[in-house]
Write a protein that holds these residues in place. Structure first.
Motif, PDB file in Angstrom:
ATOM      1  N   GLU A  37       0.928-115.206  30.505  1.00  0.00           N
ATOM      2  CA  GLU A  37       0.253-114.828  31.899  1.00  0.00           C
ATOM      3  C   GLU A  37      -0.119-113.556  31.659  1.00  0.00           C
ATOM      4  O   GLU A  37       0.507-112.638  30.862  1.00  0.00           O
ATOM      5  CB  GLU A  37       1.305-114.918  33.012  1.00  0.00           C
ATOM      6  CG  GLU A  37       1.294-116.380  33.718  1.00  0.00           C
ATOM      7  CD  GLU A  37       2.141-116.147  34.919  1.00  0.00           C
ATOM      8  OE1 GLU A  37       1.806-117.123  35.815  1.00  0.00           O
ATOM      9  OE2 GLU A  37       2.834-115.193  35.318  1.00  0.00           O
ATOM     10  N   MET A  38      -1.403-113.354  32.387  1.00  0.00           N
ATOM     11  CA  MET A  38      -1.941-111.951  32.238  1.00  0.00           C
ATOM     12  C   MET A  38      -2.695-111.668  33.615  1.00  0.00           C
ATOM     13  O   MET A  38      -3.322-112.603  34.057  1.00  0.00           O
ATOM     14  CB  MET A  38      -3.022-111.953  31.026  1.00  0.00           C
ATOM     15  CG  MET A  38      -3.553-110.763  30.351  1.00  0.00           C
ATOM     16  SD  MET A  38      -4.488-111.038  29.093  1.00  0.00           S
ATOM     17  CE  MET A  38      -3.359-111.219  27.718  1.00  0.00           C
ATOM     18  N   ASN A  39      -2.732-110.535  33.933  1.00  0.00           N
ATOM     19  CA  ASN A  39      -3.502-110.062  35.105  1.00  0.00           C
ATOM     20  C   ASN A  39      -4.922-109.733  34.598  1.00  0.00           C
ATOM     21  O   ASN A  39      -5.063-109.515  33.577  1.00  0.00           O
ATOM     22  CB  ASN A  39      -2.583-109.167  36.060  1.00  0.00           C
ATOM     23  CG  ASN A  39      -2.749-107.785  35.578  1.00  0.00           C
ATOM     24  OD1 ASN A  39      -3.737-107.397  34.886  1.00  0.00           O
ATOM     25  ND2 ASN A  39      -1.677-106.968  35.804  1.00  0.00           N
ATOM     26  N   LEU A  40      -5.837-109.656  35.713  1.00  0.00           N
ATOM     27  CA  LEU A  40      -7.145-109.581  35.202  1.00  0.00           C
ATOM     28  C   LEU A  40      -7.304-108.145  34.719  1.00  0.00           C
ATOM     29  O   LEU A  40      -8.193-107.938  33.605  1.00  0.00           O
ATOM     30  CB  LEU A  40      -7.981-109.664  36.410  1.00  0.00           C
ATOM     31  CG  LEU A  40      -8.056-111.078  37.063  1.00  0.00           C
ATOM     32  CD1 LEU A  40      -9.054-111.392  38.320  1.00  0.00           C
ATOM     33  CD2 LEU A  40      -8.080-112.125  36.114  1.00  0.00           C
ATOM     34  N   LYS A  89      -4.302-111.478  40.805  1.00  0.00           N
ATOM     35  CA  LYS A  89      -4.463-112.704  40.218  1.00  0.00           C
ATOM     36  C   LYS A  89      -3.973-112.788  38.844  1.00  0.00           C
ATOM     37  O   LYS A  89      -4.369-111.603  38.149  1.00  0.00           O
ATOM     38  CB  LYS A  89      -5.851-113.336  40.475  1.00  0.00           C
ATOM     39  CG  LYS A  89      -6.302-114.671  39.574  1.00  0.00           C
ATOM     40  CD  LYS A  89      -7.562-115.043  39.985  1.00  0.00           C
ATOM     41  CE  LYS A  89      -7.845-116.485  39.065  1.00  0.00           C
ATOM     42  NZ  LYS A  89      -9.062-116.909  39.008  1.00  0.00           N
ATOM     43  N   LYS A  90      -3.360-113.627  38.409  1.00  0.00           N
ATOM     44  CA  LYS A  90      -3.062-113.990  36.960  1.00  0.00           C
ATOM     45  C   LYS A  90      -3.751-115.166  36.403  1.00  0.00           C
ATOM     46  O   LYS A  90      -3.901-116.086  37.000  1.00  0.00           O
ATOM     47  CB  LYS A  90      -1.622-113.866  36.880  1.00  0.00           C
ATOM     48  CG  LYS A  90      -0.808-112.769  37.006  1.00  0.00           C
ATOM     49  CD  LYS A  90       0.608-112.927  36.534  1.00  0.00           C
ATOM     50  CE  LYS A  90       1.229-111.397  36.940  1.00  0.00           C
ATOM     51  NZ  LYS A  90       2.466-111.147  36.403  1.00  0.00           N
ATOM     52  N   ILE A  91      -3.790-115.140  35.077  1.00  0.00           N
ATOM     53  CA  ILE A  91      -4.437-116.181  34.266  1.00  0.00           C
ATOM     54  C   ILE A  91      -3.533-116.625  33.336  1.00  0.00           C
ATOM     55  O   ILE A  91      -2.647-115.952  32.967  1.00  0.00           O
ATOM     56  CB  ILE A  91      -5.817-116.049  33.603  1.00  0.00           C
ATOM     57  CG1 ILE A  91      -5.673-114.782  32.551  1.00  0.00           C
ATOM     58  CG2 ILE A  91      -6.765-115.661  34.543  1.00  0.00           C
ATOM     59  CD1 ILE A  91      -6.590-114.941  31.350  1.00  0.00           C
ATOM     60  N   SER A 150      -2.547-110.897  21.928  1.00  0.00           N
ATOM     61  CA  SER A 150      -3.020-112.143  22.616  1.00  0.00           C
ATOM     62  C   SER A 150      -4.171-113.145  22.105  1.00  0.00           C
ATOM     63  O   SER A 150      -4.997-112.226  21.442  1.00  0.00           O
ATOM     64  CB  SER A 150      -3.277-111.838  23.983  1.00  0.00           C
ATOM     65  OG  SER A 150      -4.611-110.733  24.140  1.00  0.00           O
ATOM     66  N   SER A 192     -10.243-121.674  35.390  1.00  0.00           N
ATOM     67  CA  SER A 192      -8.995-122.355  35.566  1.00  0.00           C
ATOM     68  C   SER A 192      -8.627-123.713  34.900  1.00  0.00           C
ATOM     69  O   SER A 192      -7.608-124.148  34.818  1.00  0.00           O
ATOM     70  CB  SER A 192      -8.688-122.536  37.203  1.00  0.00           C
ATOM     71  OG  SER A 192      -9.603-123.367  37.463  1.00  0.00           O
ATOM     72  N   GLU A 216      -5.303-106.503  32.802  1.00  0.00           N
ATOM     73  CA  GLU A 216      -4.874-106.591  31.253  1.00  0.00           C
ATOM     74  C   GLU A 216      -5.761-107.423  30.364  1.00  0.00           C
ATOM     75  O   GLU A 216      -5.790-107.141  29.409  1.00  0.00           O
ATOM     76  CB  GLU A 216      -3.399-107.384  31.358  1.00  0.00           C
ATOM     77  CG  GLU A 216      -2.078-106.486  31.823  1.00  0.00           C
ATOM     78  CD  GLU A 216      -0.956-107.441  32.283  1.00  0.00           C
ATOM     79  OE1 GLU A 216      -1.221-108.660  32.421  1.00  0.00           O
ATOM     80  OE2 GLU A 216      -0.011-106.607  32.195  1.00  0.00           O
ATOM     81  N   LEU A 217      -6.359-108.335  31.144  1.00  0.00           N
ATOM     82  CA  LEU A 217      -7.393-109.141  30.482  1.00  0.00           C
ATOM     83  C   LEU A 217      -8.633-108.474  29.979  1.00  0.00           C
ATOM     84  O   LEU A 217      -8.998-108.378  28.810  1.00  0.00           O
ATOM     85  CB  LEU A 217      -7.693-110.378  31.025  1.00  0.00           C
ATOM     86  CG  LEU A 217      -9.200-111.181  30.911  1.00  0.00           C
ATOM     87  CD1 LEU A 217      -8.679-111.857  29.498  1.00  0.00           C
ATOM     88  CD2 LEU A 217      -9.256-112.382  31.498  1.00  0.00           C
TER      89      LEU A 217
END
Lengths: 353, 103
Positions: free
Chosen positions: A15-18, A2-4, A292, A56, A20-21
């Motif tokens: 965008e960033m995946n979890l 999932k990406k946010i 970021s 979201s 990376e977050l």
């Protein structure tokens, strides 16, 4: 995976995946911990921040019951000012601007400020400012501050009478640069006390020293001494909002109550501000546009949390453009701004914004 | 942008009890919880009610301490502040000045 959707520090969407977050949040808090020599956020706190970013919805908010109060800087310039004042150019009078904040925006407090929003330019026109404050106080319900910036830069040539450290230091004239700052401090203290007393005489609720420390340790020193005198001789509430996350040592030798001012971070700044007698402190943490927003917000919350814990007075974190976890962009994206608000209230536990 | 902060995290000023809680921070350096507890006790509501417009509109109207819509006859400006000063047992500088002027 999932990406946010999130943003860079300059507001650009990314965008960033979890994974990376989580990494960005951890690196941000560790950066603050290392620089400030303060605790990093706990795993629970990082998990809360993580949850804020994975929501979201565009706009997030605090949970009901967690709301805090807001104080302001820049006065009504954000409405009737030009771009340089972060203004949108609506031709309202200052009293109209204050009433719009009270009645239409739901502001808890408000501020009156001069168009040239520094203490030195206000001195020659103080009776105009007093008059405006008198009229505003009669027709408003919310508390009203008078706000201005110490802005010691206005005391240096060409705008002021003293030598300019920015010119003297590159020439190696350190002694002359220091002397110029010492003279400027004396005059700035005198002017800020004068203006504060004039505002107190007409019944202002408070005085806001905005962007304190903008001209370095001299700027901070002048503010602390002005606060001391004003708290002894008036009933003004004093709010101090900083300019940056640490105090620049342009002089390098200034102290207050035995504490060197250069290099102080928010949890150290607040100790001196409350010693001087101020009532509310507004720490600043600068946003890094190359990093970021998760990195920036984790870092900002870490610094502010330490400041809240070190303080005995209310903390109203600065959250304008480019500070307190807000992006450095003229119209900061609301998804970032509201996430920063929620994090500061529910993780850093601030008393206000 | 301040509006975004107000909507996300603010008490809403005179729509609810934001100005009152702010006054306790300003006059007595109260932290947020303490300020809310103090105001809630004075208004005889719960701290959670302080940011509930549905509760606070009626409370503010009954106590005549200023409401957000302009109702003729309701306390405005310095009138509302004078009543707030009495209610919260604090000094408000502009109210103090008015009292000195009319002594």
């Amino acid at each position: 995976m999932k990406k946010i959707l999130t943003r860079m520090g300059d507001g650009e969407r990314m965008e960033m995946n979890l994974d990376e977050l989580r990494e960005e949040l951890l690196e941000g808090t560790l950066d603050a911990a290392r620089r400030g020599k303060i605790p990093a956020l706990s795993q629970d706190e990082l998990d809360c921040l993580f949850d804020i970013f994975v929501q979201s919805n565009k706009i997030v908010s605090v949970e009901p019951g967690n709301e805090v109060v807001l104080t302001h800087d820049i006065g009504t310039l954000r409405v009737m000012g030009d771009q340089a004042n972060s203004g949108v150019g609506i031709p309202l009078s200052r009293i109209q601007g204050i009433l719009v904040h009270e009645r239409a925006f739901g502001a808890d407090t408000m501020e009156l400020g001069h168009i040239d929003y520094s203490f030195k330019p206000v001195k020659p026109i103080i009776s105009m400012e007093q008059q405006e404050m008198e009229n505003a106080l009669l027709c408003t319900i919310i508390p009203l501050f008078y706000g201005a910036m110490p802005n010691l830069g206005t005391y240096y040539r060409p705008d002021g009478p003293f030598g300019n450290p920015s010119d003297l230091l590159p020439l190696g004239k350190i002694k002359e640069a220091r002397e110029a700052q010492e003279e400027a401090v004396e005059h700035a203290v005198r002017d800020m006390i004068y203006i504060g007393k004039k505002m107190s005489a007409v019944g202002a609720d408070g005085l806001n020293f905005d962007t304190t420390g903008a001209a370095g340790d001299a700027d901070f020193k002048a503010t602390l001494h002005a606060i001391e005198e004003l708290k002894k001789t008036t009933d003004l509430t004093i709010e101090v909002g900083m300019a940056g996350e640490f105090v620049l040592g342009i002089h390098g030798g200034f102290e207050y109550e035995g504490q060197r001012l250069a290099g102080l971070y928010p949890h150290q700044q607040v100790k001196l501000v409350q010693k001087a007698g101020a009532d509310i402190f507004g720490p600043v943490v600068n946003t890094n546009t190359s990093k970021s927003m998760p990195w920036n917000l984790a870092r900002a919350v870490t610094f502010v949390k330490a400041c809240v814990e070190a303080s005995e007075i209310p903390i109203h974190v600065n959250m304008g453009m480019g500070v307190g976890g807000s992006p450095v962009f003229e119209t900061p994206p609301i998804d970032s701004v509201t996430r920063a608000s929620k994090a500061m209230v529910e993780i850093a536990k601030v008393d206000g914004l | 942008m301040p509006i975004a902060h107000m909507m996300a995290a603010g008490m809403g000023g005179i729509r609810a009890a934001g100005d009152l809680v702010a006054r306790m921070q300003m006059s007595r350096k109260m932290r947020i919880r303490e300020a809310k507890a103090y105001v809630a006790e004075k208004l005889k509501v719960s701290p959670a009610d302080l940011s509930n417009e549905h509760v606070m509109r009626e409370v503010r109207e009954d106590l005549d301490i200023g409401i957000i819509t302009s109702v003729p006859g309701s306390a405005k400006g310095i009138e509302a502040k004078a009543r707030i000063a009495q209610l919260l047992d604090i000094e408000i500088n502009s109210v103090k000045r008015l009292m000195e002027k009319i002594k």
